[in-house]
Write a protein that holds these residues in place. Structure first.
Motif, PDB file in Angstrom:
ATOM      1  N   ASN A 235       0.825  -1.183   0.000  1.00 12.36           N
ATOM      2  CA  ASN A 235       0.000   0.000   0.000  1.00 12.36           C
ATOM      3  C   ASN A 235       0.864   1.239   0.000  1.00 12.36           C
ATOM      4  O   ASN A 235       2.051   1.185   0.207  1.00 12.36           O
ATOM      5  CB  ASN A 235      -0.929   0.018   1.202  1.00 12.36           C
ATOM      6  CG  ASN A 235      -2.063  -0.963   1.042  1.00 12.36           C
ATOM      7  OD1 ASN A 235      -1.972  -2.069   1.514  1.00 12.36           O
ATOM      8  ND2 ASN A 235      -3.086  -0.572   0.339  1.00 12.36           N
ATOM      9  N   LEU A 236       0.205   2.331  -0.203  1.00 11.55           N
ATOM     10  CA  LEU A 236       0.900   3.594  -0.315  1.00 11.55           C
ATOM     11  C   LEU A 236       0.938   4.231   1.050  1.00 11.55           C
ATOM     12  O   LEU A 236       1.416   3.644   1.993  1.00 11.55           O
ATOM     13  CB  LEU A 236       0.109   4.431  -1.301  1.00 11.55           C
ATOM     14  CG  LEU A 236       0.805   5.538  -1.998  1.00 11.55           C
ATOM     15  CD1 LEU A 236       2.108   5.055  -2.571  1.00 11.55           C
ATOM     16  CD2 LEU A 236      -0.072   6.032  -3.117  1.00 11.55           C
ATOM     17  N   MET A 237       0.370   5.395   1.160  1.00 13.00           N
ATOM     18  CA  MET A 237       0.380   6.079   2.441  1.00 13.00           C
ATOM     19  C   MET A 237      -0.587   5.371   3.378  1.00 13.00           C
ATOM     20  O   MET A 237      -1.443   4.622   2.950  1.00 13.00           O
ATOM     21  CB  MET A 237      -0.031   7.515   2.238  1.00 13.00           C
ATOM     22  CG  MET A 237       0.944   8.236   1.338  1.00 13.00           C
ATOM     23  SD  MET A 237       0.601   9.967   1.157  1.00 13.00           S
ATOM     24  CE  MET A 237       1.293  10.688   2.615  1.00 13.00           C
TER      25      MET A 237
ATOM     26  N   LYS B 204      -3.030   5.844   7.034  1.00 11.91           N
ATOM     27  CA  LYS B 204      -3.644   6.803   7.953  1.00 11.91           C
ATOM     28  C   LYS B 204      -3.427   6.354   9.396  1.00 11.91           C
ATOM     29  O   LYS B 204      -3.513   5.166   9.709  1.00 11.91           O
ATOM     30  CB  LYS B 204      -5.133   6.925   7.652  1.00 11.91           C
ATOM     31  CG  LYS B 204      -5.395   7.584   6.321  1.00 11.91           C
ATOM     32  CD  LYS B 204      -6.877   7.870   6.115  1.00 11.91           C
ATOM     33  CE  LYS B 204      -7.087   8.522   4.759  1.00 11.91           C
ATOM     34  NZ  LYS B 204      -6.747   7.649   3.645  1.00 11.91           N
TER      35      LYS B 204
ATOM     36  N   GLU C 127      -1.731  20.417   6.492  1.00 19.62           N
ATOM     37  CA  GLU C 127      -2.497  20.553   5.256  1.00 19.62           C
ATOM     38  C   GLU C 127      -1.542  20.952   4.138  1.00 19.62           C
ATOM     39  O   GLU C 127      -1.617  20.441   3.027  1.00 19.62           O
ATOM     40  CB  GLU C 127      -3.598  21.587   5.434  1.00 19.62           C
ATOM     41  CG  GLU C 127      -4.684  21.451   4.416  1.00 19.62           C
ATOM     42  CD  GLU C 127      -5.933  22.210   4.816  1.00 19.62           C
ATOM     43  OE1 GLU C 127      -6.120  23.309   4.282  1.00 19.62           O
ATOM     44  OE2 GLU C 127      -6.711  21.701   5.650  1.00 19.62           O
ATOM     45  N   GLY C 128      -0.592  21.835   4.479  1.00 14.47           N
ATOM     46  CA  GLY C 128       0.388  22.297   3.498  1.00 14.47           C
ATOM     47  C   GLY C 128       1.306  21.181   3.007  1.00 14.47           C
ATOM     48  O   GLY C 128       1.758  21.197   1.865  1.00 14.47           O
ATOM     49  N   THR C 129       1.588  20.214   3.860  1.00 11.55           N
ATOM     50  CA  THR C 129       2.452  19.109   3.435  1.00 11.55           C
ATOM     51  C   THR C 129       1.631  17.989   2.795  1.00 11.55           C
ATOM     52  O   THR C 129       2.172  16.958   2.406  1.00 11.55           O
ATOM     53  CB  THR C 129       3.242  18.517   4.626  1.00 11.55           C
ATOM     54  OG1 THR C 129       2.306  18.083   5.626  1.00 11.55           O
ATOM     55  CG2 THR C 129       4.190  19.524   5.225  1.00 11.55           C
ATOM     56  N   GLY C 130       0.308  18.164   2.731  1.00 15.67           N
ATOM     57  CA  GLY C 130      -0.537  17.127   2.131  1.00 15.67           C
ATOM     58  C   GLY C 130      -0.697  15.908   3.022  1.00 15.67           C
ATOM     59  O   GLY C 130      -0.867  14.801   2.530  1.00 15.67           O
ATOM     60  N   GLU C 131      -0.655  16.107   4.341  1.00 21.35           N
ATOM     61  CA  GLU C 131      -0.749  14.968   5.252  1.00 21.35           C
ATOM     62  C   GLU C 131      -1.953  15.031   6.188  1.00 21.35           C
ATOM     63  O   GLU C 131      -2.195  14.104   6.951  1.00 21.35           O
ATOM     64  CB  GLU C 131       0.528  14.885   6.111  1.00 21.35           C
ATOM     65  CG  GLU C 131       1.780  14.606   5.293  1.00 21.35           C
ATOM     66  CD  GLU C 131       3.048  14.656   6.114  1.00 21.35           C
ATOM     67  OE1 GLU C 131       3.852  13.718   6.043  1.00 21.35           O
ATOM     68  OE2 GLU C 131       3.236  15.661   6.853  1.00 21.35           O
ATOM     69  N   PHE C 132      -2.698  16.149   6.132  1.00 20.12           N
ATOM     70  CA  PHE C 132      -3.795  16.330   7.085  1.00 20.12           C
ATOM     71  C   PHE C 132      -5.076  15.657   6.586  1.00 20.12           C
ATOM     72  O   PHE C 132      -5.436  15.778   5.423  1.00 20.12           O
ATOM     73  CB  PHE C 132      -4.054  17.822   7.286  1.00 20.12           C
ATOM     74  CG  PHE C 132      -5.173  18.124   8.238  1.00 20.12           C
ATOM     75  CD1 PHE C 132      -4.961  18.074   9.608  1.00 20.12           C
ATOM     76  CD2 PHE C 132      -6.438  18.444   7.764  1.00 20.12           C
ATOM     77  CE1 PHE C 132      -5.991  18.348  10.500  1.00 20.12           C
ATOM     78  CE2 PHE C 132      -7.473  18.724   8.654  1.00 20.12           C
ATOM     79  CZ  PHE C 132      -7.248  18.677  10.023  1.00 20.12           C
ATOM     80  N   VAL C 133      -5.759  14.950   7.456  1.00 19.37           N
ATOM     81  CA  VAL C 133      -7.049  14.356   7.097  1.00 19.37           C
ATOM     82  C   VAL C 133      -8.172  14.932   7.938  1.00 19.37           C
ATOM     83  O   VAL C 133      -9.197  15.362   7.417  1.00 19.37           O
ATOM     84  CB  VAL C 133      -7.030  12.815   7.235  1.00 19.37           C
ATOM     85  CG1 VAL C 133      -8.389  12.229   6.863  1.00 19.37           C
ATOM     86  CG2 VAL C 133      -5.948  12.214   6.353  1.00 19.37           C
TER      87      VAL C 133
ATOM     88  N   ASP D 168      -2.307  11.308   7.160  1.00 15.28           N
ATOM     89  CA  ASP D 168      -2.084  10.351   6.073  1.00 15.28           C
ATOM     90  C   ASP D 168      -0.613  10.501   5.689  1.00 15.28           C
ATOM     91  O   ASP D 168      -0.229  11.497   5.087  1.00 15.28           O
ATOM     92  CB  ASP D 168      -3.003  10.703   4.901  1.00 15.28           C
ATOM     93  CG  ASP D 168      -3.033   9.614   3.836  1.00 15.28           C
ATOM     94  OD1 ASP D 168      -2.920   8.436   4.193  1.00 15.28           O
ATOM     95  OD2 ASP D 168      -3.168   9.960   2.644  1.00 15.28           O
TER      96      ASP D 168
ATOM     97  N   ASP E 286       3.595   8.799   4.875  1.00 16.16           N
ATOM     98  CA  ASP E 286       4.348   7.773   4.152  1.00 16.16           C
ATOM     99  C   ASP E 286       4.757   6.603   5.037  1.00 16.16           C
ATOM    100  O   ASP E 286       4.806   5.470   4.582  1.00 16.16           O
ATOM    101  CB  ASP E 286       5.615   8.391   3.533  1.00 16.16           C
ATOM    102  CG  ASP E 286       5.323   9.124   2.238  1.00 16.16           C
ATOM    103  OD1 ASP E 286       4.563   8.574   1.419  1.00 16.16           O
ATOM    104  OD2 ASP E 286       5.833  10.235   2.048  1.00 16.16           O
TER     105      ASP E 286
ATOM    106  N   LEU F 219      -7.218   0.529   9.945  1.00 16.89           N
ATOM    107  CA  LEU F 219      -7.322  -0.644   9.077  1.00 16.89           C
ATOM    108  C   LEU F 219      -7.617  -0.133   7.675  1.00 16.89           C
ATOM    109  O   LEU F 219      -8.330   0.845   7.490  1.00 16.89           O
ATOM    110  CB  LEU F 219      -8.433  -1.579   9.557  1.00 16.89           C
ATOM    111  CG  LEU F 219      -8.153  -2.280  10.884  1.00 16.89           C
ATOM    112  CD1 LEU F 219      -9.343  -3.144  11.286  1.00 16.89           C
ATOM    113  CD2 LEU F 219      -6.896  -3.114  10.831  1.00 16.89           C
ATOM    114  N   THR F 220      -7.056  -0.806   6.674  1.00 16.83           N
ATOM    115  CA  THR F 220      -7.128  -0.301   5.305  1.00 16.83           C
ATOM    116  C   THR F 220      -8.039  -1.175   4.448  1.00 16.83           C
ATOM    117  O   THR F 220      -8.634  -2.119   4.934  1.00 16.83           O
ATOM    118  CB  THR F 220      -5.727  -0.328   4.670  1.00 16.83           C
ATOM    119  OG1 THR F 220      -5.286  -1.684   4.648  1.00 16.83           O
ATOM    120  CG2 THR F 220      -4.761   0.516   5.467  1.00 16.83           C
TER     121      THR F 220
END
Lengths: 162, 384
Positions: free
Chosen positions: A26-28, A30, A72-78, A119, A121, A154-155
Motif C-alpha cells: 500500500n501507499l500512504m 492513515k 495541510e500544506g504538506t498534504g498529510e492532514f485528514v 495520512d 508515508d 485498518l485499510t
C-alpha cells in the motif's frame, strides 16, 4: 498454456534485469493521533488548563491550528476534532423499549479528548508528528509533553494478494 | 457526456500538456490549464462534442494558460515570453505522453506524490476525484499535488526517464484496491495500456499482464457482503476468461523476449492460478519455481512468505512450515500463513490460536474478519 514457462527458468545472471524495486502493498497509511483527558500516563507539564493564563491558553490553541495548517500544506492532514468530556453510555434494552442511558461515569479510566488523523508515508512519520503535537505549549508556555496514542487505521485489502 | 467519452477525453491529457510545454509553458502552469480545459470540456461536450477534441483542448488550454499568465502580475516576464510565441496552430506531431509518465514518476518524488501527480497529469483525474479515492480532504490532496509539481519544476521535460519507477507508481495505483468512486484498479490498467502503446518494454507488458490477470478474478474475490473469498475457494466460473486470455497472451509474448523481471514473474504466478480449472489442478511446483525466480529478482521478504505458502501446497505443510521457519516472524501475515499451514498439517488447536492472533494483527477489516472466521470455525470443532 503456461506449462512451457518452466523451461525458461535459467540462472538469473543470464538474463536482462529490470533492476531492484520492492514489492509494496500500500501507499500512504492513515494514523489516528489520540489525545486523552484521562487514561494516558501523566504529562511532564501536568497543570490543568484552567490554571493557565489566558495568553497561555491562546498560545496553545494557536499552536494546534498552526500544526493542522502546516500538515495541510504538506498534504498529510485528514481530520482533527475535539470532543466534549461529557458523555453518556447508551445500550439496547430489548424490543420496543427505549435504549438505556447511564453515566457519565466519573470512574471510567479512559476518556478521549480529541484526535487528529494524518495520512503519511511511514509509521516513523506518524510518530514524529505525534511528538510535535505533544510539544504544544501549556502552563508557563512550556511544552506539555502529553502522551498521545498513535493507532494505525485498518485499510482496504490490496488488489494483489498472492 | 458518457463515461466512454470521458475516458477518451482523459486519454488526451498528457499529450495536450506536452504541446503546451513545447510552446513555452512551464509544466505546472500547463497542467493547471489543461485541468481547467478538461472541466470545461466535460461541461460543454455533453451537448455537442467537437470534431477535433484534441485541437479543441489545445486551444482552450492555451487560452487558459495565457489568461492565468496575464492575470498574475508576478509572472509578467513569462507573459512577454509567451506573447512572443507563434499563434497556436494544430498540435505538434511529437507525442509527449511518455515524457509525462517519466516526469510524474520522477525519483525525486515520494511514491505518494508520484501517484497523485500521475493520476492528475497523465490520468486527467480531478484533484477531488483523487482525494476521494485516497480518502483525504481535497485541500490536502491539492497541496500534495502542488508540492509534487514544485519538486519537479526544474526537471527538464525531455530528460530520459526510468521505466521501473513508472511501473512502480502504476503498480501502487492498481494495488490500492477498489475503494471510492474512482476505480483505481481500472484506472491503473488504462494507464498501463496507454504506456504499453508508447513504449516497447517487456516489464510494461509484464505489469499489464499482472493487472489483467488479477482484475479477471475481481468479481470472485468478495462475497456480496464484502467478505473476502480466498483464491482456493473462489468460484472460478466467475473469472473473466477474456481478461485471462489477454493477460496470458501479453505475458507469453513478454517472456519470449527472455528478459525476465519482477512483474513478469508475478504475472506468471497469477497466470498459473488462472490456468487451473479447479484449485486442485494448480501447478504448485511451477509456482514455487517462479517464486524462486522472484526471490532472486527482488529478495523481498513478502515474496519469501508467499513462497512458503506455495511450498506448503507443492511439498506438503511440513515443508511449508520449514520454509516459514527461516523467515522473520514479525513479517506482516507471517502468523496467518503459519495458522494455515498448521491447519493443513492437522494441528487444529495451534491453527485456531494462530488464526486468532493473526486476526488481531490484520492490516485491514476484510482480512481480520476472514481470519476471525477461520479461528471460529476451528474452535467450533469438527461439526462446526
Amino acid at each position: 498454456m503456461m506449462s512451457r514457462t518452466d523451461q525458461r527458468l535459467r540462472p538469473w545472471s543470464e538474463r536482462g534485469h529490470a533492476g531492484p524495486h520492492r514489492i509494496e502493498e500500500n501507499l500512504m497509511a492513515k494514523y489516528l493521533l489520540l489525545k486523552h483527558y484521562r487514561g494516558a500516563p501523566a504529562p511532564v507539564n501536568d497543570v490543568p488548563m484552567d490554571r493557565w493564563t489566558e495568553e497561555e491558553i491562546s498560545a496553545h490553541f494557536q499552536y494546534m491550528r498552526d500544526f493542522a495548517a502546516r500538515l495541510e500544506g504538506t498534504g498529510e492532514f485528514v481530520d482533527g476534532q475535539a470532543l466534549s468530556p461529557e458523555g453518556t453510555f447508551v445500550r439496547y434494552d430489548g424490543e420496543g423499549r427505549p435504549p438505556v442511558t447511564d453515566g457519565p461515569f466519573a470512574e471510567t479510566k479512559d476518556l478521549i479528548a480529541g484526535w487528529m488523523v494524518v495520512d503519511v508515508d511511514t509509521y516513523e512519520r506518524a510518530v514524529e508528528l505525534a511528538g510535535e503535537l505533544s510539544a504544544a505549549p501549556g502552563a508557563g508556555g512550556e511544552p506539555i509533553h502529553e502522551w498521545l496514542e498513535v493507532r494505525p487505521f485498518l485499510t482496504e485489502p490490496p488488489t494483489v494478494t498472492e | 457526456m458518457t463515461s466512454m467519452d470521458e475516458h477518451r477525453l482523459r486519454t488526451l491529457t498528457p499529450s495536450v500538456i506536452g504541446i503546451l510545454v513545447r510552446r513555452g509553458a512551464d509544466f505546472a502552469a500547463a497542467e493547471d490549464a489543461v485541468q481547467e480545459a478538461l472541466v470545461e470540456a466535460v461541461r460543454l461536450w455533453a451537448a455537442e462534442p467537437p470534431r477535433d477534441p484534441k485541437g479543441w483542448l489545445v486551444t482552450v488550454a492555451w487560452r487558459k494558460f495565457l489568461d492565468a499568465a496575464r492575470s498574475d502580475a508576478s509572472r509578467r516576464r513569462r507573459e512577454e515570453l509567451v506573447e512572443d510565441q507563434p499563434a497556436p496552430g494544430p498540435g505538434a506531431s511529437v507525442d509527449d505522453t511518455l515524457q509525462l509518465y517519466f516526469l510524474c514518476a520522477h525519483p525525486s518524488l515520494t511514491p505518494a506524490s508520484a501517484v497523485a501527480l500521475t493520476l492528475r497529469a497523465v490520468g486527467g483525474l480531478t484533484t477531488r476525484q483523487i482525494a476521494q479515492a485516497y480518502l483525504v480532504p481535497e485541500a490536502t490532496m491539492a497541496q500534495r499535488i502542488s508540492r509534487a509539481k514544485r519538486t519537479v519544476a526544474d526537471v527538464r521535460f525531455d530528460q530520459p526517464g526510468d521505466v521501473a519507477t513508472v511501473l512502480r507508481v502504476l503498480y501502487l495505483v492498481f494495488n490500492e484496491g477498489y475503494s471510492g468512486d474512482v476505480d483505481l484498479a481500472a484506472e491503473a490498467i488504462r494507464l498501463t495500456r496507454q504506456l504499453a502503446a508508447v513504449i516497447d518494454h517487456e516489464e510494461v507488458a509484464g505489469l499489464l499482464a499482472l493487472m489483467l490477470l488479477h482484475h479477471a478474478r475481481r468479481s470472485a474475490r468478495t462475497r456480496p457482503d464484502g467478505s473476502l473469498v480466498p483464491l482456493m475457494q473462489q468460484d472460478r466460473s466467475l473469472w473473466d476468461t477474456r481478461l485471462i486470455a489477454e493477460g496470458v497472451d501479453i505475458l507469453q509474448a513478454a517472456l519470449a523476449r527472455d528478459r525476465i523481471g519482477e512483474f513478469q514473474a508475478q504475472a506468471a504466478v497469477a497466470a498459473l492460478h488462472a490456468d487451473a480449472r479447479t484449485a486442485e489442478e494448480t501447478d504448485w511446483v511451477q509456482i514455487v519455481e517462479w517464486y524462486d525466480e522472484l526471490v532472486r529478482l527482488t529478495d523481498n521478504p513478502v515474496v519469501r512468505l508467499n513462497r512458503a505458502v506455495a511450498v506448503g501446497e507443492a511439498d506438503g505443510p511440513r515443508a511449508g512450515l520449514a520454509a516459514l521457519a527461516e523467515l522473520d516472524e514479525t513479517l506482516p501475515r507471517h502468523v496467518a500463513v503459519a495458522a494455515y499451514l498448521h491447519e493443513r498439517d492437522g494441528d487444529v488447536a495451534t491453527a485456531a490460536r494462530l488464526y486468532a492472533e493473526a486476526a488481531r494483527q490484520a492490516p485491514n477489516l476484510q482480512e481480520r474478519d476472514h481470519l476471525t472466521r477461520q479461528a471460529a470455525r476451528l474452535n467450533a470443532g469438527p461439526l462446526g
